[in-house]
Motif scaffolding. Structure first.
Motif, mmCIF file in Angstrom:
data_model
loop_
_atom_site.group_PDB
_atom_site.id
_atom_site.type_symbol
_atom_site.label_atom_id
_atom_site.label_comp_id
_atom_site.label_asym_id
_atom_site.label_seq_id
_atom_site.Cartn_x
_atom_site.Cartn_y
_atom_site.Cartn_z
ATOM 1 N N ILE A 183 -1.787 -35.410 57.421
ATOM 2 C CA ILE A 183 -3.017 -35.412 56.627
ATOM 3 C C ILE A 183 -4.019 -36.459 57.115
ATOM 4 C CG2 ILE A 183 -1.921 -34.491 54.548
ATOM 5 C CD1 ILE A 183 -1.944 -37.367 53.451
ATOM 6 N N GLU A 184 -3.840 -36.944 58.326
ATOM 7 C CA GLU A 184 -4.734 -37.988 58.835
ATOM 8 C C GLU A 184 -5.838 -37.450 59.728
ATOM 9 O OE1 GLU A 184 -2.172 -40.859 60.625
ATOM 10 O OE2 GLU A 184 -1.546 -41.710 58.701
ATOM 11 N N LEU A 185 -5.836 -36.148 60.006
ATOM 12 C CA LEU A 185 -6.863 -35.554 60.846
ATOM 13 C C LEU A 185 -7.680 -34.566 60.027
ATOM 14 C CD1 LEU A 185 -4.840 -34.898 64.124
ATOM 15 C CD2 LEU A 185 -6.415 -36.786 63.653
ATOM 16 N N SER A 186 -9.004 -34.642 60.146
ATOM 17 C CA SER A 186 -9.872 -33.693 59.476
ATOM 18 C C SER A 186 -10.021 -32.448 60.348
ATOM 19 C CB SER A 186 -11.243 -34.318 59.211
ATOM 20 O OG SER A 186 -11.844 -34.732 60.434
ATOM 21 N N THR A 187 -10.276 -31.308 59.726
ATOM 22 C CA THR A 187 -10.428 -30.054 60.443
ATOM 23 C C THR A 187 -11.616 -29.277 59.881
ATOM 24 O OG1 THR A 187 -9.087 -28.671 58.973
ATOM 25 C CG2 THR A 187 -7.914 -29.961 60.644
ATOM 26 N N ALA A 188 -12.078 -28.294 60.656
ATOM 27 C CA ALA A 188 -13.151 -27.431 60.176
ATOM 28 C C ALA A 188 -12.726 -26.659 58.941
ATOM 29 C CB ALA A 188 -13.585 -26.478 61.282
ATOM 30 N N GLY A 189 -11.423 -26.450 58.791
ATOM 31 C CA GLY A 189 -10.911 -25.742 57.624
ATOM 32 C C GLY A 189 -11.018 -26.514 56.327
ATOM 33 N N ASP A 190 -11.478 -27.764 56.393
ATOM 34 C CA ASP A 190 -11.628 -28.576 55.186
ATOM 35 C C ASP A 190 -12.935 -28.307 54.448
ATOM 36 O OD1 ASP A 190 -9.207 -29.737 55.690
ATOM 37 O OD2 ASP A 190 -10.035 -31.559 56.588
ATOM 38 N N ARG A 191 -13.746 -27.410 54.959
ATOM 39 C CA ARG A 191 -15.053 -27.176 54.339
ATOM 40 C C ARG A 191 -14.975 -26.754 52.870
ATOM 41 N NH1 ARG A 191 -17.437 -23.933 59.566
ATOM 42 N NH2 ARG A 191 -17.849 -25.778 60.876
ATOM 43 N N PRO A 192 -14.028 -25.895 52.485
ATOM 44 C CA PRO A 192 -13.956 -25.548 51.051
ATOM 45 C C PRO A 192 -13.686 -26.769 50.172
ATOM 46 C CG PRO A 192 -12.669 -23.997 52.351
ATOM 47 C CD PRO A 192 -13.057 -25.102 53.273
ATOM 48 N N ALA A 193 -12.800 -27.666 50.620
ATOM 49 C CA ALA A 193 -12.475 -28.848 49.815
ATOM 50 C C ALA A 193 -13.662 -29.797 49.743
ATOM 51 C CB ALA A 193 -11.263 -29.560 50.399
ATOM 52 N N LEU A 194 -14.398 -29.938 50.832
ATOM 53 C CA LEU A 194 -15.584 -30.790 50.803
ATOM 54 C C LEU A 194 -16.670 -30.164 49.930
ATOM 55 C CD1 LEU A 194 -15.770 -31.939 54.529
ATOM 56 C CD2 LEU A 194 -14.735 -33.112 52.569
ATOM 57 N N ALA A 195 -16.769 -28.835 49.963
ATOM 58 C CA ALA A 195 -17.716 -28.158 49.079
ATOM 59 C C ALA A 195 -17.367 -28.423 47.616
ATOM 60 C CB ALA A 195 -17.723 -26.659 49.361
ATOM 61 N N LEU A 196 -16.072 -28.397 47.287
ATOM 62 C CA LEU A 196 -15.628 -28.726 45.929
ATOM 63 C C LEU A 196 -16.013 -30.158 45.570
ATOM 64 C CD1 LEU A 196 -14.026 -28.327 43.301
ATOM 65 C CD2 LEU A 196 -11.959 -28.912 44.563
#
Length: 249
Positions: free
Chosen positions: A190-203
């Motif tokens: 869980i220490e690397l960010s990914t493009a797939g994190d966009r939904p969580a950042l949108a939340l």
């Protein structure tokens, strides 16, 4: 499967939009938390695997229940409080939906922290701060609805009567504990960010912006709109600026 978090986020947004318009808000409160919990677990699973999702449940959901049960029984670490029966079934005086809320917001708080600092200790601190800052919206709203109350609600922040300052310190302390455990147990998972994190950042952004708007305009809670807007903004606005600059670059 990666589209599922977006679908859950859409459902969550719709329920929250309906919340200020409802006469009986308790069912929508429960629905919001359940959808948020499903979102965070699904996103953790699809973006980082089942081990991460299972660890979220063990550390944050189970840990959240234990700390709430401790709080109801002893007054530590949030102050002396009790729940009404409005939020559904309870165990040891804690509505079963409450630990889900911890997990719902702990996950996006961690993912936001990943982008704000690369230092492991800094990530834990920023994530815990962001989670605790969210409570400046949550507790005033829930107390105003009568879902729980404090037996000794002083000293309180100006404009936020009925909620002791100790509660926010308890949130910060527990946030530091769970974020530390997540970091230690999961490490690089869980220490690397990914493009797939966009939904969580949108939340994360939606929660902040919608909370400020709802408290200021629809819920008649201007003080919590101000406190939450300023304090949670310290964990949200820098990330928005960072992402905007990256897009322009």
């Amino acid at each position: 499967m990666r589209r599922v978090p977006w679908a859950l986020l859409g459902a969550l947004v719709l329920v929250q939009i309906c919340y200020p318009l409802a006469a009986d808000r308790a069912p929508l409160t429960v629905a919001t938390v359940v959808l948020g919990y499903a979102f965070s677990l699904t996103h953790a699973w699809t973006s980082r695997g089942p081990r991460v999702a299972a660890t979220l449940v063990l550390v944050v959901t189970v840990g959240g229940f234990l700390v709430e049960a401790l709080g109801v029984a002893t007054g530590f670490p949030f102050g002396s409080y009790s729940y009404s029966g409005a939020l559904g079934p309870q165990l040891l005086g804690v509505p079963l939906v409450i630990p889900l809320a911890w997990t719902w917001m702990a996950w996006p708080a961690w993912l936001a922290a990943l982008r704000l600092t690369s230092a492991p200790a800094g990530r834990v601190a920023v994530a815990a701060f962001g989670l605790a800052a969210w409570d400046l919206f949550l507790d005033p709203q829930m107390v105003s609805e009568g879902y729980w109350r404090w037996l000794s609600p002083t000293p309180a922040l100006p404009g936020l009567p009925g909620i002791p300052i100790a509660n926010y310190l308890g949130w910060l302390g527990f946030g530091l504990l769970v974020m530390t455990l997540l970091s230690l147990v999961l490490g690089s998972r869980i220490e690397l960010s990914t493009a797939g994190d966009r939904p969580a950042l949108a939340l994360w952004f939606w929660t902040y912006a919608s909370s400020v708007l709802a408290h200021a305009v629809f819920l008649d809670l201007p003080a919590s709109a101000a406190w939450g807007g300023v304090v949670m903004g310290l964990a949200v606005i820098p990330l928005a600026i960072q992402l905007t600059r990256r897009r322009r670059a």
